[in-house]
Design a protein around this motif. Structure first.
Motif, PDB file in Angstrom:
ATOM      1  N   LYS A  56      -8.709 -77.639 -13.641  1.00 18.45           N
ATOM      2  CA  LYS A  56      -7.722 -76.554 -13.660  1.00 18.45           C
ATOM      3  C   LYS A  56      -6.330 -77.131 -13.423  1.00 18.45           C
ATOM      4  CE  LYS A  56     -10.856 -72.769 -12.389  1.00 18.45           C
ATOM      5  NZ  LYS A  56     -11.145 -71.675 -11.415  1.00 18.45           N
ATOM      6  N   ASP A  57      -5.807 -76.984 -12.207  1.00 26.04           N
ATOM      7  CA  ASP A  57      -4.466 -77.484 -11.913  1.00 26.04           C
ATOM      8  C   ASP A  57      -4.390 -78.990 -12.133  1.00 26.04           C
ATOM      9  OD1 ASP A  57      -4.059 -74.888 -11.150  1.00 26.04           O
ATOM     10  OD2 ASP A  57      -4.138 -75.287  -8.990  1.00 26.04           O
ATOM     11  N   GLU A  58      -3.438 -79.403 -13.002  1.00 31.89           N
ATOM     12  CA  GLU A  58      -3.269 -80.822 -13.345  1.00 31.89           C
ATOM     13  C   GLU A  58      -4.581 -81.467 -13.797  1.00 31.89           C
ATOM     14  OE1 GLU A  58      -0.575 -82.366 -13.794  1.00 31.89           O
ATOM     15  OE2 GLU A  58       0.841 -80.939 -12.909  1.00 31.89           O
ATOM     16  N   GLU A  89      -2.045 -85.381  -9.643  1.00 32.21           N
ATOM     17  CA  GLU A  89      -3.079 -84.613  -8.970  1.00 32.21           C
ATOM     18  C   GLU A  89      -2.793 -84.443  -7.479  1.00 32.21           C
ATOM     19  OE1 GLU A  89      -6.783 -85.787 -11.936  1.00 32.21           O
ATOM     20  OE2 GLU A  89      -6.561 -86.803 -10.011  1.00 32.21           O
ATOM     21  N   VAL A  92      -1.287 -81.020  -6.162  1.00 29.16           N
ATOM     22  CA  VAL A  92      -1.977 -79.728  -6.178  1.00 29.16           C
ATOM     23  C   VAL A  92      -2.970 -79.592  -5.030  1.00 29.16           C
ATOM     24  CG1 VAL A  92      -1.719 -79.536  -8.674  1.00 29.16           C
ATOM     25  CG2 VAL A  92      -3.817 -80.525  -7.726  1.00 29.16           C
TER      26      VAL A  92
END
Length: 332
Positions: A56-58, A89, A92
């Protein structure tokens, strides 16, 4: 869980991505074990596991959200570890962890992560896990195996002052040792690599072969590739002549070098490189092998990976002798 002596479970996962998602499912399946393990590992109380996400995020492989903190896990088997990826990463999550086969595989990244985990260690904390260590071992890790050998060789080498040597993967994704000299008086550098031959890894480790190439640093500019009618030989040509005359003394077998003509690059300046080679190095075109956008010089014949120490020694003897000859020429 592991297979008993009577059980011969087939591997269920055929890629790192599949295996990583299966591990994320284990974290979600046993939240209490997940909470205990990571709280103990970090020495903090993380609280209840709230969510488990993948890519998901990054595009973090696994993102674990607890009441008190967030943990990002980048999981690897044979894929390359990227400093840029780890840096992205880390933005996040409160803690970034790297999951690898062996802790030494992450030795160069210890300052970028909170913890280095191993697949064996993590799976051991989940005794009822559906993912088996045999699943992990079923995926190829040939590139990582080669990198371990290269790092060991590099640790045993005597590196001259000012020289840069590093284990990294090239544009083909193949592992190798990158070599860069200090700057020469004329502003040039010598550079090259000890690399895996071919365009793909062989099926078994013992079939891996390595070669090295050594050349003058080049860019795709008119300075490195002047017009053919300018009669201005570029420095990769004059440097190659010094190698031929002062180091090799006209004999490529001194360093077991290949003597075939370089192939024609498909890059825009490829035809010009070929023409310049035939104009200035017609008697020894093998002095212009390498990569048109990085290094032009010589290439050695391949050796099995079992002979890596001898190959690395030969590469550095050629590099340093060539560098010394070029420095000497600059003083005359």
């Amino acid at each position: 869980m592991e297979a008993t002596p009577r059980q011969e479970f087939s591997a269920l996962y055929t890629s790192e991505r599949q295996l990583t998602r299966a591990l994320a499912a284990e974290f979600r399946h046993d939240p209490k074990a997940t909470e205990r393990y990571f709280s103990s590992l970090l020495g903090v109380e993380l609280g209840e596991l709230i969510d488990v996400g993948c890519e998901k995020d990054e595009r973090v492989d696994i993102l674990l959200k607890f009441e008190q903190s967030t943990i990002a896990i980048e999981a690897k088997i044979d894929h390359a570890i990227s400093e840029d990826q780890l840096e992205r990463e880390s933005t996040v999550a409160d803690y970034l962890m790297l999951l690898v086969l062996d802790a030494d595989d992450a030795a160069d990244y210890l300052d970028q992560v909170a913890h280095v985990l191993t697949w064996k260690e993590v799976l051991s904390k989940f005794p009822d896990a559906r993912v088996l260590l045999s699943d992990v071992k079923s995926l190829s890790d040939l590139k990582v195996q080669v990198e371990r050998v290269l790092r060991k060789t590099l640790r045993n080498m005597t590196i001259p002052d000012g020289w840069y040597l590093d284990v990294r993967r090239d544009d083909r994704g193949m592992p190798g040792i990158t070599i860069v000299s200090p700057e020469l008086p004329n502003g040039d550098w010598l550079c090259g690599q000890i690399q895996v031959t071919g365009t793909s890894m062989p099926a078994v480790f013992s079939d891996v072969c390595l070669e090295y190439y050594a050349g003058t640093y080049v860019k795709e500019t008119e300075e490195c590739y002047p017009p053919l009618d300018s009669n201005d030989a570029p420095s990769w040509v004059t440097n190659a002549r010094v190698l031929y005359e002062s180091v090799l003394e006209g004999d490529p077998s001194t360093f077991d070098l290949k003597t075939n003509k370089p192939g024609t690059s498909t890059r825009p300046l490829g035809p010009l490189r070929k023409d310049l080679t035939m104009k200035y190095l017609a008697d020894a075109p093998w002095l212009a092998q390498g990569y048109i956008n990085w290094s032009l010089g010589v290439r050695a014949n391949p050796k099995p990976i079992s002979e890596i120490d001898d190959l690395a020694d030969a590469a550095m003897r050629l590099f340093t002798a060539w560098f010394d000859a070029l420095e000497k020429r600059s003083r005359t």
